[in-house]
Each structure stands twice: as structure tokens, then as C-alpha cells.
Design an enzyme around this catalytic site. Structure first.
Site, PDB file in Angstrom:
ATOM      1  N   GLY A   8       0.632  -1.181  -0.076  1.00 34.54           N
ATOM      2  CA  GLY A   8      -0.040  -0.103  -0.035  1.00 34.54           C
ATOM      3  C   GLY A   8       0.691   1.188   0.042  1.00 34.54           C
ATOM      4  N   ASN A  53      -1.192  -7.029  -5.161  1.00 36.57           N
ATOM      5  CA  ASN A  53      -2.619  -6.986  -4.477  1.00 36.57           C
ATOM      6  C   ASN A  53      -2.358  -8.008  -3.006  1.00 36.57           C
ATOM      7  OD1 ASN A  53      -5.248  -7.461  -3.491  1.00 36.57           O
ATOM      8  ND2 ASN A  53      -6.132  -7.588  -5.432  1.00 36.57           N
ATOM      9  N   TYR A 143     -15.100  -0.165   8.371  1.00 37.04           N
ATOM     10  CA  TYR A 143     -13.588   0.305   8.352  1.00 37.04           C
ATOM     11  C   TYR A 143     -13.150   0.422   9.861  1.00 37.04           C
ATOM     12  CZ  TYR A 143      -9.544   3.588   8.348  1.00 37.04           C
ATOM     13  OH  TYR A 143      -8.284   4.150   8.706  1.00 37.04           O
ATOM     14  N   ILE A 173      -4.647  12.408   9.098  1.00 32.55           N
ATOM     15  CA  ILE A 173      -3.408  12.770   8.673  1.00 32.55           C
ATOM     16  C   ILE A 173      -3.398  13.751   7.640  1.00 32.55           C
ATOM     17  CG2 ILE A 173      -1.137  12.015   7.681  1.00 32.55           C
ATOM     18  CD1 ILE A 173      -1.721  10.914  10.694  1.00 32.55           C
TER      19      ILE A 173
HETATM   20  P1  NAD Z   1      -4.528   5.478   1.017  1.00 35.99           P
HETATM   21  O1  NAD Z   1      -5.988   5.133   1.055  1.00 35.99           O
HETATM   22  O2  NAD Z   1      -4.073   6.921   0.747  1.00 35.99           O
HETATM   23  O3  NAD Z   1      -3.460   4.277   0.733  1.00 35.99           O
HETATM   24  C1  NAD Z   1      -3.941   2.870   0.688  1.00 35.99           C
HETATM   25  C2  NAD Z   1      -3.154   2.371  -0.512  1.00 35.99           C
HETATM   26  O4  NAD Z   1      -3.453   0.896  -0.323  1.00 35.99           O
HETATM   27  C3  NAD Z   1      -3.310   2.895  -1.760  1.00 35.99           C
HETATM   28  O5  NAD Z   1      -2.383   3.223  -2.543  1.00 35.99           O
HETATM   29  C4  NAD Z   1      -4.073   1.967  -2.453  1.00 35.99           C
HETATM   30  O6  NAD Z   1      -3.853   1.408  -3.810  1.00 35.99           O
HETATM   31  C5  NAD Z   1      -3.667   0.648  -1.786  1.00 35.99           C
HETATM   32  N1  NAD Z   1      -4.670  -0.645  -1.715  1.00 35.99           N
HETATM   33  C6  NAD Z   1      -5.779  -0.825  -1.692  1.00 35.99           C
HETATM   34  N2  NAD Z   1      -6.235  -2.143  -1.985  1.00 35.99           N
HETATM   35  C7  NAD Z   1      -5.235  -2.818  -1.969  1.00 35.99           C
HETATM   36  C8  NAD Z   1      -4.919  -4.169  -2.373  1.00 35.99           C
HETATM   37  N3  NAD Z   1      -5.972  -4.958  -2.515  1.00 35.99           N
HETATM   38  N4  NAD Z   1      -3.551  -4.646  -2.321  1.00 35.99           N
HETATM   39  C9  NAD Z   1      -2.615  -3.728  -2.316  1.00 35.99           C
HETATM   40  N5  NAD Z   1      -2.734  -2.363  -1.977  1.00 35.99           N
HETATM   41  C10 NAD Z   1      -3.967  -1.618  -1.861  1.00 35.99           C
HETATM   42  O7  NAD Z   1      -4.531   5.096   2.696  1.00 35.99           O
HETATM   43  P2  NAD Z   1      -3.330   5.846   3.884  1.00 35.99           P
HETATM   44  O8  NAD Z   1      -4.073   7.029   4.252  1.00 35.99           O
HETATM   45  O9  NAD Z   1      -2.041   5.934   3.237  1.00 35.99           O
HETATM   46  O10 NAD Z   1      -3.555   5.067   5.196  1.00 35.99           O
HETATM   47  C11 NAD Z   1      -2.431   3.968   5.521  1.00 35.99           C
HETATM   48  C12 NAD Z   1      -2.844   3.176   6.696  1.00 35.99           C
HETATM   49  O11 NAD Z   1      -2.982   4.179   7.735  1.00 35.99           O
HETATM   50  C13 NAD Z   1      -4.167   2.346   6.533  1.00 35.99           C
HETATM   51  O12 NAD Z   1      -4.345   1.200   7.267  1.00 35.99           O
HETATM   52  C14 NAD Z   1      -5.184   3.480   7.083  1.00 35.99           C
HETATM   53  O13 NAD Z   1      -6.412   2.863   7.658  1.00 35.99           O
HETATM   54  C15 NAD Z   1      -4.366   3.928   8.295  1.00 35.99           C
HETATM   55  N6  NAD Z   1      -4.719   5.237   8.580  1.00 35.99           N
HETATM   56  C16 NAD Z   1      -4.859   6.399   7.944  1.00 35.99           C
HETATM   57  C17 NAD Z   1      -5.373   7.682   8.319  1.00 35.99           C
HETATM   58  C18 NAD Z   1      -5.088   8.654   7.505  1.00 35.99           C
HETATM   59  O14 NAD Z   1      -5.437  10.132   7.947  1.00 35.99           O
HETATM   60  N7  NAD Z   1      -4.329   8.839   6.356  1.00 35.99           N
HETATM   61  C19 NAD Z   1      -5.636   7.738   9.505  1.00 35.99           C
HETATM   62  C20 NAD Z   1      -5.733   6.718  10.400  1.00 35.99           C
HETATM   63  C21 NAD Z   1      -5.407   5.323  10.083  1.00 35.99           C
HETATM   64  C1  AKB Z   2     -10.608   8.168   7.655  1.00 36.30           C
HETATM   65  O1  AKB Z   2     -10.934   9.568   7.633  1.00 36.30           O
HETATM   66  O2  AKB Z   2     -11.164   7.094   7.332  1.00 36.30           O
HETATM   67  C2  AKB Z   2      -8.783   8.092   8.077  1.00 36.30           C
HETATM   68  C3  AKB Z   2      -8.802   7.782   9.450  1.00 36.30           C
HETATM   69  C4  AKB Z   2      -8.977   8.783  10.519  1.00 36.30           C
HETATM   70  O3  AKB Z   2      -8.641   6.420   9.734  1.00 36.30           O
HETATM   71  N1  AKB Z   2      -8.604   9.130   7.832  1.00 36.30           N
END
Ligand code: NAD
Ligand code: AKB
Length: 320
Positions: A8, A53, A143, A173
Site C-alpha cells: 500500500g 494485491n 472500516y 493525517i
Molecule cells: P490510502 O488510501 O491513501 O492508501 C492506501 C493504499 O493501499 C493505496 O495506495 C491503495 O492503492 C492501496 N491498496 C488498496 N487496496 C489494495 C490491495 N488490495 N492490495 C494492495 N494495495 C492496496 O491510505 P493511507 O491514508 O495511506 O492509510 C495507510 C494506513 O493508515 C491504513 O491502514 C489506514 O487505515 C491508516 N490510517 C490512515 C489515516 C489517514 O488519515 N491517512 C488515519 C488513520 C489510519
Molecule cells: C479516515 O478518515 O477514514 C482516515 C482515518 C482517520 O482512519 N483518515
């Protein structure tokens, strides 16, 4: 850990975390992967990149063997808003994908797995302010359900198999490199893009909505600090609360006006309001502070200044 696979890696966090990990572990020792076929040039050119994937367990094993991977950072996920549109896909990617990662790590005697959780693990019934580390975990989104189950699974692999699994409950974030991927906290990023490019933002949650947020440099620091923490000093494993700042949309708009005086914001709340309302306003992260020395650097105004500087430069260059 000698060689890390980031799954990812093309997303909001992965596109920056992978580059930071490459600075520490060496470019060739951090293998980027994503289901996405066209990641950024920086990701592809600074080190190995493989299309993967997370649901394809066989290919995951092939990549692990090819590069002799001994640690996985799992960032593949379907976030809250997209997950409510397709709950079964969110379950599949977030849960079956995580099981693939944990089993692959166990079978290959890996040194560490890092898999983030989220404030989405909380829900109605959780204390809204200064939410404790140990508290009610009854989320109302698919989620969030996958995040609670993921925390439990991570801790299960620690206890049952002695696998080193770590995770943080990230707040929303905020960053300027890669747009967020379909979450509820996306408004707190979009407001900066629209402030710089249009001078106005129409927000999909109400002005008084307050959520915990963190700027990307602090997110990268928290993640890497936890990865490098002494395992024997950790009492928690997959579920560390981490906090940096909390603010309402009104307060964020006021912060933006300090740098873009004419900025205006209007409000058209949609289905994401209910998700935002189910999450805490602020977080108690004392366990992370005590167990691995967590301390954030950015507050609202220092983040706003940096976001506006970076996005203004991108806008002038015609990139946004
Ligand atoms: P994002 O949606 O920006 O990136 C997720 C990535 O996963 C994407 O590049 C997508 O192409 C890839 N992906 C989706 N399905 C896939 C699959 N089947 N196989 C391989 N790759 C796949 O998410 P993010 O914000 O970078 O989040 C990363 C982690 O941090 C996640 O676990 C998310 O729950 C967690 N998180 C993010 C935030 C935030 O605000 N960004 C907040 C809390 C938690
Ligand atoms: C979302 O809004 O789904 C994410 C998170 C806080 O996990 N940015």
C-alpha cells in the site's frame, strides 16, 4: 530488520513513509508495493517497486522470497468513507489482506510487522474527550470494525506466535504530497488545497466538527519511532493512541486566514458527518509517550503555514 516490504506504498502515508524508510534502511532494502499500476516516479525510481494485491498470498510470498524480506509495513486499506460505500471490499482488503500479511510474516519468521489502526476503532460510547488507551471499542463503520479486529489480531500473533506486531491509532493525517484516499478526515486536507487554489472551500462536515489530527512529518516520526522502539519495553503492541492536535473546522479556517486573509469556507454536511460525530474529539496518548517516547512537533498554526507554503509552490509550478 534488514529488508522491508511496504504494502500500500502508493497511498497518502506510504508515498512518504517509504521514502523515509529508504533513507534509514537504504534504497534497495525497502521494497515498495501497491495494487496501483502507476505510482509516483519518486517511489519507482528511488528503489524497487512491485505490483502486489494484498489479497494475492502467493505473489506476496514470491516477493518476500525474491528480496529476502524480514519485515512488512502494511498500509493497504479501504478507508472509512469508501468503506461505507463498499463494506464487503473494506472487510476483504482490511481483514483478509492483514491475515495474509500476518501468516506470511509468521511462516517466514519475520522480525516485525507494522500495521496501523485508527481513531476509527472508537465509536459511540467511547469517551469523546481525552479518549483513554483502554476504552470502549464499538465503532459504527465497517472500516472501524476492521481496525478493532486488526488490533486484536496483531496482539493475538504477538501472544500466540511471538511475532513482533506493532500498530498506532493514527488520527486524521494532513499532508501535501499525495491526496488522502477516501476517508472522513479528508476535509482537513482538501481545505488547504482549495484555500490555495480557489480561496474558498465547501466543507462536507459542520463548522463545529472537531477531530484529532496530525501533520505528516509527525506521522512519519511516530511510525518510525515505534518501529525502532525496544520490543521488550512495550506493554501495548497493535493499538497505541497517538495524538498531536485537535481543532474544529472553524478554528482551521481561522488559522488559514492568518496566511490567506480573504479565505472563506461554507458548509454542506453529507453522510460523512455521522462518521465524524462517532469519533473522539481528542486523544490521551500517554502510553505511547511512556513506552516509546512519543512527542509531536507541529501544532495547528505551524502546520497551516507549512501546508500553505508547500501547496503555494506546487500551485505556482502548475502541479495543482
Ligand atoms: P490510502 O488510501 O491513501 O492508501 C492506501 C493504499 O493501499 C493505496 O495506495 C491503495 O492503492 C492501496 N491498496 C488498496 N487496496 C489494495 C490491495 N488490495 N492490495 C494492495 N494495495 C492496496 O491510505 P493511507 O491514508 O495511506 O492509510 C495507510 C494506513 O493508515 C491504513 O491502514 C489506514 O487505515 C491508516 N490510517 C490512515 C489515516 C489517514 O488519515 N491517512 C488515519 C488513520 C489510519
Ligand atoms: C479516515 O478518515 O477514514 C482516515 C482515518 C482517520 O482512519 N483518515
Amino acid at each position: 530488520m534488514k529488508r522491508i516490504l511496504v504494502i500500500g506504498s502508493a497511498g497518502q502515508i506510504g508515498s512518504e513513509l517509504t521514502l523515509e524508510l529508504r533513507k534509514i534502511w537504504g534504497n534497495s532494502n525497502v521494497v515498495a508495493s501497491d495494487v496501483c499500476q502507476n505510482p509516483s516516479a519518486r517511489l519507482q525510481e528511488s528503489g524497487p517497486y512491485e505490483t502486489l494485491n494484498i489479497l494475492d498470498r502467493q505473489r506476496m510470498g514470491e516477493i518476500v522470497s525474491k528480496y529476502q524480506i524480514d519485515g512488512i509495513v502494511n498500509l493497504a486499506a479501504i478507508l472509512s468513507a469508501t468503506g461505507e460505500k463498499n463494506p464487503m471490499k473494506a472487510w476483504d482488503v482490511n481483514m483478509n489482506g492483514l491475515i495474509n500479511v500476518l501468516e506470511c510474516a509468521r511462516e517466514n519468521n519475520m522480525k516485525q510487522v507494522l500495521t496501523p489502526s485508527s481513531i476509527a476503532a472508537f465509536g459511540p460510547g467511547t469517551p469523546l474527550y481525552n479518549t483513554p488507551q483502554e476504552t470502549v471499542l464499538r465503532p459504527s463503520t465497517m472500516y472501524g470494525i476492521t481496525k478493532v479486529a486488526g488490533e486484536l489480531l496483531g496482539d493475538y500473533y504477538v501472544k500466540k506466535y511471538g511475532l513482533d506486531v506493532r500498530g498506532l491509532r493514527y488520527p486524521g493525517i494532513i499532508s501535501h504530497e499525495t491526496l488522502p484516499g477516501g476517508g472522513t478526515t479528508d476535509y482537513a486536507v482538501a481545505i488547504y488545497y482549495d484555500a490555495v487554489t480557489k480561496g474558498h472551500y465547501t466543507c462536507f462536515v459542520k463548522e463545529e466538527t472537531m477531530l484529532p489530527m496530525m501533520y505528516m512529518p509527525d506521522c512519519l516520526k511516530a511510525t518510525i519511532d515505534l518501529m525502532q522502539a525496544d520490543f521488550s519495553k512495550l506493554n501495548h503492541h497493535s493499538d497505541f493512541n497517538v495524538a498531536a492536535m485537535s481543532f474544529t473546522v472553524t478554528e482551521q479556517a481561522e488559522s488559514i486566514r492568518k496566511f490567506i486573509p480573504g479565505f472563506t469556507c461554507s458548509y454542506e454536511p453529507d453522510h460523512r458527518q455521522a462518521i465524524a460525530d462517532s469519533w473522539p474529539r481528542s486523544i490521551d496518548d500517554s502510553a505511547a509517550r511512556e513506552e516509546w517516547g512519543w512527542k509531536p512537533s507541529f501544532d495547528l498554526d505551524t502546520m497551516t503555514k507549512d501546508m500553505i507554503d508547500k501547496l503555494t509552490a506546487k500551485h505556482k509550478a502548475g502541479l495543482i
